[in-house]
Scaffold this motif. Sequence first.
Motif, PDB file in Angstrom:
ATOM      1  N   TRP A  29      -3.616   6.247  -8.192  1.00 14.81           N
ATOM      2  CA  TRP A  29      -4.297   5.464  -7.142  1.00 14.81           C
ATOM      3  C   TRP A  29      -5.489   4.336  -7.786  1.00 14.81           C
ATOM      4  O   TRP A  29      -5.248   3.517  -7.221  1.00 14.81           O
ATOM      5  CB  TRP A  29      -4.907   6.262  -6.015  1.00 14.81           C
ATOM      6  N   TYR A  30      -6.228   4.858  -8.474  1.00  8.93           N
ATOM      7  CA  TYR A  30      -7.421   3.892  -9.150  1.00  8.93           C
ATOM      8  C   TYR A  30      -6.655   2.672  -9.846  1.00  8.93           C
ATOM      9  O   TYR A  30      -7.112   1.701  -9.431  1.00  8.93           O
ATOM     10  CB  TYR A  30      -8.447   4.620 -10.009  1.00  8.93           C
ATOM     11  N   ALA A  31      -5.812   3.191 -10.589  1.00 12.95           N
ATOM     12  CA  ALA A  31      -5.151   1.837 -11.439  1.00 12.95           C
ATOM     13  C   ALA A  31      -4.370   1.038 -10.389  1.00 12.95           C
ATOM     14  O   ALA A  31      -4.424  -0.321 -10.712  1.00 12.95           O
ATOM     15  CB  ALA A  31      -3.908   2.466 -12.274  1.00 12.95           C
ATOM     16  N   THR A  32      -3.817   1.513  -9.268  1.00 10.33           N
ATOM     17  CA  THR A  32      -2.919   0.645  -8.422  1.00 10.33           C
ATOM     18  C   THR A  32      -4.134  -0.478  -7.570  1.00 10.33           C
ATOM     19  O   THR A  32      -3.689  -1.578  -7.336  1.00 10.33           O
ATOM     20  CB  THR A  32      -2.330   1.507  -7.528  1.00 10.33           C
ATOM     21  N   VAL A  33      -5.275   0.535  -7.149  1.00 12.51           N
ATOM     22  CA  VAL A  33      -6.121  -0.373  -6.368  1.00 12.51           C
ATOM     23  C   VAL A  33      -6.688  -1.478  -7.144  1.00 12.51           C
ATOM     24  O   VAL A  33      -6.911  -2.539  -6.784  1.00 12.51           O
ATOM     25  CB  VAL A  33      -7.267   0.552  -5.711  1.00 12.51           C
ATOM     26  N   TRP A  34      -7.010  -0.987  -8.436  1.00 20.48           N
ATOM     27  CA  TRP A  34      -7.577  -2.019  -9.523  1.00 20.48           C
ATOM     28  C   TRP A  34      -6.671  -3.274  -9.663  1.00 20.48           C
ATOM     29  O   TRP A  34      -7.226  -4.533  -9.616  1.00 20.48           O
ATOM     30  CB  TRP A  34      -7.904  -1.256 -10.622  1.00 20.48           C
ATOM     31  N   ARG A  35      -5.361  -2.923  -9.725  1.00 22.38           N
ATOM     32  CA  ARG A  35      -4.217  -4.102 -10.063  1.00 22.38           C
ATOM     33  C   ARG A  35      -4.288  -4.925  -8.785  1.00 22.38           C
ATOM     34  O   ARG A  35      -4.194  -6.293  -8.810  1.00 22.38           O
ATOM     35  CB  ARG A  35      -3.063  -3.235 -10.372  1.00 22.38           C
ATOM     36  N   TRP A  36      -4.429  -4.466  -7.547  1.00 15.57           N
ATOM     37  CA  TRP A  36      -4.270  -5.242  -6.326  1.00 15.57           C
ATOM     38  C   TRP A  36      -5.467  -6.031  -6.245  1.00 15.57           C
ATOM     39  O   TRP A  36      -5.582  -7.280  -5.895  1.00 15.57           O
ATOM     40  CB  TRP A  36      -4.101  -4.286  -5.009  1.00 15.57           C
ATOM     41  N   HIS A  37      -6.594  -5.179  -6.334  1.00 11.17           N
ATOM     42  CA  HIS A  37      -7.985  -5.950  -6.393  1.00 11.17           C
ATOM     43  C   HIS A  37      -8.034  -7.058  -7.341  1.00 11.17           C
ATOM     44  O   HIS A  37      -8.503  -8.538  -7.006  1.00 11.17           O
ATOM     45  CB  HIS A  37      -8.969  -5.150  -6.636  1.00 11.17           C
ATOM     46  N   PHE A  38      -7.645  -7.083  -8.787  1.00  5.94           N
ATOM     47  CA  PHE A  38      -7.396  -7.936  -9.564  1.00  5.94           C
ATOM     48  C   PHE A  38      -6.541  -9.280  -9.228  1.00  5.94           C
ATOM     49  O   PHE A  38      -6.939 -10.273  -8.990  1.00  5.94           O
ATOM     50  CB  PHE A  38      -6.942  -7.642 -11.037  1.00  5.94           C
ATOM     51  N   TYR A  39      -5.276  -9.167  -8.690  1.00  2.00           N
ATOM     52  CA  TYR A  39      -4.492 -10.171  -8.486  1.00  2.00           C
ATOM     53  C   TYR A  39      -5.005 -10.883  -7.187  1.00  2.00           C
ATOM     54  O   TYR A  39      -4.676 -12.040  -7.057  1.00  2.00           O
ATOM     55  CB  TYR A  39      -3.157  -9.516  -8.087  1.00  2.00           C
ATOM     56  N   ALA A  40      -5.339 -10.011  -6.067  1.00  2.29           N
ATOM     57  CA  ALA A  40      -5.917 -10.561  -4.856  1.00  2.29           C
ATOM     58  C   ALA A  40      -7.124 -11.543  -5.208  1.00  2.29           C
ATOM     59  O   ALA A  40      -7.303 -12.927  -4.600  1.00  2.29           O
ATOM     60  CB  ALA A  40      -6.248  -9.586  -3.941  1.00  2.29           C
ATOM     61  N   GLY A  41      -8.088 -11.258  -6.045  1.00  3.13           N
ATOM     62  CA  GLY A  41      -9.173 -11.744  -6.347  1.00  3.13           C
ATOM     63  C   GLY A  41      -8.700 -13.164  -6.958  1.00  3.13           C
ATOM     64  O   GLY A  41      -9.202 -14.142  -6.866  1.00  3.13           O
TER      65      GLY A  41
END
Length: 476
Positions: A22-34
């Motif tokens: 979960w953490y890795a997925t959320v981090w990845r979404w946060h990165f691309y969205a940002g």
Amino acid sequence: MSVTDQPEATARVSKVRPVGRWYATVWRWHFYAGLVVAPFLLILAVTGAIYLFNTELNDAIYPDLMFVDGSGPTMPASQWVASAEQAFPGATVTRINMPTALGRSAMLFLTPAQGAPRRVFVDPATAAVLGSFVYERTLVGIADTVHGSLMLGWVGDALVELAACWAAILIVTGLYLWWPRRRGRAGVWYPRLAARGRRFWRDLHAITGIYAAALILFLIFTGLPWAGIWGGQLFTPAVEALGLGYAGARTPPTSAAEAPRTTPAERGRGTPWVLENVTAPMSSGGHEHHGGAMPRDERPLPAPDIGVDRVRRILAEQGLAEDYWLMLPAGATGVYKAQTYPDRPQGQRTLFIDRYRGAVLGDITFSDYGVAGKAIELGVALHMGNYFGLANQLVMLATCLAIVILVSTGFVMWWRRRPAGGLGAPPRRAPIRLRYLGVIMIAMAVLFPLAGASLIAVLIGDRLFQMLRRGAPVPS
């Protein structure tokens, strides 16, 4: 609002913060969205900060237009109109913003025969034209237009809405990444003052985000009702259907592509959100319809327009304060519409005056709004820094500055950690289960349809990219 240190420190970080699926997925979404949304957020923050001080900026930039002596008696408003139209032959005055105080000029909205609409400033005591400008070519006007539509019409409006929706997702994912998973307050509630390098930027990014998150979300959700798709096509019809806006007659809103796009600030200073689609009454004295055909020479002549001076007297009799906007009639059945839009929306009032008979055809006050309408107007007043005066402006300015810090520190962290010739995206982990992903996508589609559609596009693109990298056949 990513708070994760660098990949080379993964082993050290994992002792206190396991990087799970979960953490890795959320981090990845946060990165691309940002990475995608950050430039838009920076634009919105800077232009919003400028518009917070629109009156102060215009007073400083155009003092010769904004201020007058204010010691003499006021000329009739009809003289203001005559002077403005004489200064611009062939032009028509469509609206008058009455002076907000003694020593202030009157501002007239003027539509010329050719060229862009102008705002003409007139001395109320002498009816002398002080000057004019095209609003969209001023600092405040540029900031206002860019803030609402990036100067790209309805396409820009959709981009701004998309950026706002993804900003909300950035905040939520950032809070998840920040959530304390170890003991200690340093680096969680306050920055580690001795930190250097990436850890310093991480602390500044995360702690700015945690303290500004609520205010940023407030700005997002108080601005979305003005958005073309979320607001115009979804939220507004739902509010009207439930009777939570204004119960009077309404005109269905046009599509986002057809509607003339303006910004929350510009529309908000002329028409309250809750009344934007209200059907105005019609004047009844120009050409009376008696049924059946009537010879041309026997038809009654149209009644004369009562004029702005009599309208002002009628408004004074109705107890309307001098600080109001007066929209002049358009067409034979048009009406005079007077609106007050004070810093605190509880004082909002809108009156419709028959242009021939002088009858009051409608009188709408804040108490006539539904629950949602009142909430939106209160939110807009706070969003624009009006409700609590300078204190309100400074709080919203601090929020805009927080967004600038978040974008800047996020960019620095990405730039410092990215490998040469690579994007530097967070590492992939095993994908989360399909049913969880489905729930997330459905929730986003309900809350933010435009962001939900973009998420589907991103997920499809990411899947195709990964398949191409592995050399797997792409499904046809």
